[in-house]
Design a protein around this motif. Structure first.
Motif, PDB file in Angstrom:
ATOM      1  N   ALA A 183       0.875  -1.183   0.021  1.00 28.43           N
ATOM      2  CA  ALA A 183      -0.013  -0.024  -0.074  1.00 28.43           C
ATOM      3  C   ALA A 183       0.854   1.174   0.021  1.00 28.43           C
ATOM      4  O   ALA A 183       0.470   2.181  -0.310  1.00 28.43           O
ATOM      5  N   LEU A 184       2.367   1.163   0.284  1.00 25.39           N
ATOM      6  CA  LEU A 184       3.225   2.183   0.280  1.00 25.39           C
ATOM      7  C   LEU A 184       3.997   2.453  -0.676  1.00 25.39           C
ATOM      8  O   LEU A 184       4.956   2.779  -0.678  1.00 25.39           O
ATOM      9  N   GLY A 185       3.758   1.289  -1.633  1.00 20.50           N
ATOM     10  CA  GLY A 185       4.364   1.491  -3.123  1.00 20.50           C
ATOM     11  C   GLY A 185       5.507   0.404  -3.169  1.00 20.50           C
ATOM     12  O   GLY A 185       6.191   0.352  -4.125  1.00 20.50           O
ATOM     13  N   SER A 186       5.377  -0.668  -2.313  1.00 20.60           N
ATOM     14  CA  SER A 186       6.319  -1.863  -2.485  1.00 20.60           C
ATOM     15  C   SER A 186       5.974  -2.706  -3.392  1.00 20.60           C
ATOM     16  O   SER A 186       4.855  -3.038  -3.514  1.00 20.60           O
ATOM     17  N   THR A 187       6.886  -3.357  -4.099  1.00 21.00           N
ATOM     18  CA  THR A 187       6.486  -4.272  -5.186  1.00 21.00           C
ATOM     19  C   THR A 187       6.583  -5.763  -4.576  1.00 21.00           C
ATOM     20  O   THR A 187       6.353  -6.601  -5.162  1.00 21.00           O
TER      21      THR A 187
END
Ligand code: PLP
Length: 365
Positions: free
Chosen positions: A330-334
């Motif tokens: 949700a914070l941009g991690s793949t």
């Protein structure tokens, strides 16, 4: 149907930890807040100010500006004060960005940065973090063009907790052309043990386009009051920020609380010491569970769950056990990850206990 401005379709909604409808969790480790309540002297200053709330606050934040100027040895006219540092960030976007302009920042980084381009119609150039989940400053520099108006470096970086040393930051700032403003977002700098947190301030004298963004929300434990500030390399930037912001943007209670908190530097340092102790305990706990993590220089950690682990099931399992953290994707991690704020020792122990149970229940696929 109500017709909203075109940009409303582009602006991402700020992700609220846990959503609005969650039952109250027992352990809140999701918003990188301080687990320690405001200092008693700060509470007393707030109480004294309550009697004056029929008046507007000082629009110039004179006492706080003087205290910041003395504490950091920066002219008062180079200081911007806002309703949290987010207020200053958004104002910088408004003052600098427009269609045709560009903003450069790393990703994953602070979730408010994408708002700046969306709100202004500027182009965002996002640069992947390196293999240690740190900023890749060389790659960021390659994205700077004549159209760049703003470059943001989050140091230490939210959400990955990693930091770069001052020497790298100094070289980077020197290499960015002066038509672009460089914001070093130092919301968590007091927790960074790589350098003296205030060493970056010396760079301001050499770089009129540099802005160091700081906040009372983290180490000072005043998230609920909303007060942040920027130390700038010139007067031009604070002046432009004031042109786009509403007057009286920093409330009276926040102003007196911040002044008082600045006067208790020893207590602030003691809280950093306690937080760093929790960092060590949390890293030992994560290692014991077989989890990898980024090198934290912040008041939170970034735990790698492994590509085969279902992040959502882990999050759900933790919530069922009364523990709220942030999901990495949700914070941009793949990759599946958790961002976990260091709480009180007993809260961190509760988190690690819950995580051990959940990892047993949700094995890697
Ligand atoms: C990197 C970073 N910058 C700025 C902020 C904003 O802080 P505030 O608006 O509370 O000062 C945060 C808050 O989480 C943050 O993580």
């Amino acid at each position: 149907m109500i017709e909203f401005a075109e940009r409303i379709r582009r602006i991402p909604v700020y992700p609220v930890a846990g959503g609005y409808a969650q039952q109250e969790p027992l352990v809140r480790l999701a918003s990188n807040e301080s687990p320690y309540p405001p200092l008693s002297a700060v509470r007393q200053a707030i109480e004294r100010e309550l009697a004056n709330l029929n008046r507007y606050p000082d629009p110039a934040c004179s006492a706080l500006r003087r205290a910041l100027s003395d504490r950091y040895n920066v002219p008062g006219s180079h200081v911007a004060i806002g309703n949290g540092s987010c207020d200053i960030l958004l104002a910088a976007g408004e003052a600098l960005l427009e269609p045709g302009a560009e903003v450069v920042y790393a990703w994953p980084s602070f979730s408010v940065y994408p708002h700046l381009s969306a709100a202004s119609g500027a182009r965002a150039l996002t640069v992947a973090l390196d293999e240690h989940e740190r900023h890749d400053l060389d790659a960021m520099l390659r994205e700077v063009t004549v159209a760049t108006r703003l470059v943001i470096v989050c140091n230490p970086n939210n959400p990955t907790s990693t930091a770069l040393g001052l020497a790298q930051i100094a070289d980077f700032v020197a290499a960015v052309p002066r038509h672009a403003v460089v914001i070093i977002d130092e919301a968590y700098c007091e927790f960074n043990l790589l350098d003296d947190p205030d060493a970056s301030i010396d760079l301001l004298a050499r770089h009129p386009n540099l802005v160091l963004l700081r906040t009372f929300s983290k180490v000072h434990g005043l998230s609920g009051l909303r007060v942040g500030f920027a130390l700038c390399g010139s007067e031009e930037v604070p002046r432009a920020l004031d042109q786009v912001r509403q007057p009286f943007g920093c409330n009276a209670l926040a102003q007196v609380a911040a002044v008082e908190s600045l006067a208790h530097q020893d207590d602030v340092i003691e809280r950093v010491r306690r937080t760093v102790q929790e960092r060590i305990a949390m890293e030992e706990g994560a290692r014991a569970l077989g989890l990898g993590f980024a090198e934290s220089q912040a008041n939170f950690c970034w735990l790698r769950l492994g590509a085969d682990r279902d992040e959502e099931l882990v999050m759900r399992g933790l919530l069922e056990r009364g523990v709220l953290v942030r999901a990495g994707t949700a914070l941009g991690s793949t990759q599946p990850a958790l961002r976990v704020t260091y709480g009180l020792p007993e809260e961190n122990a509760r988190f690690l206990e819950a995580l051990a149970e959940v990892l047993d229940a949700v094995p890697a696929r």
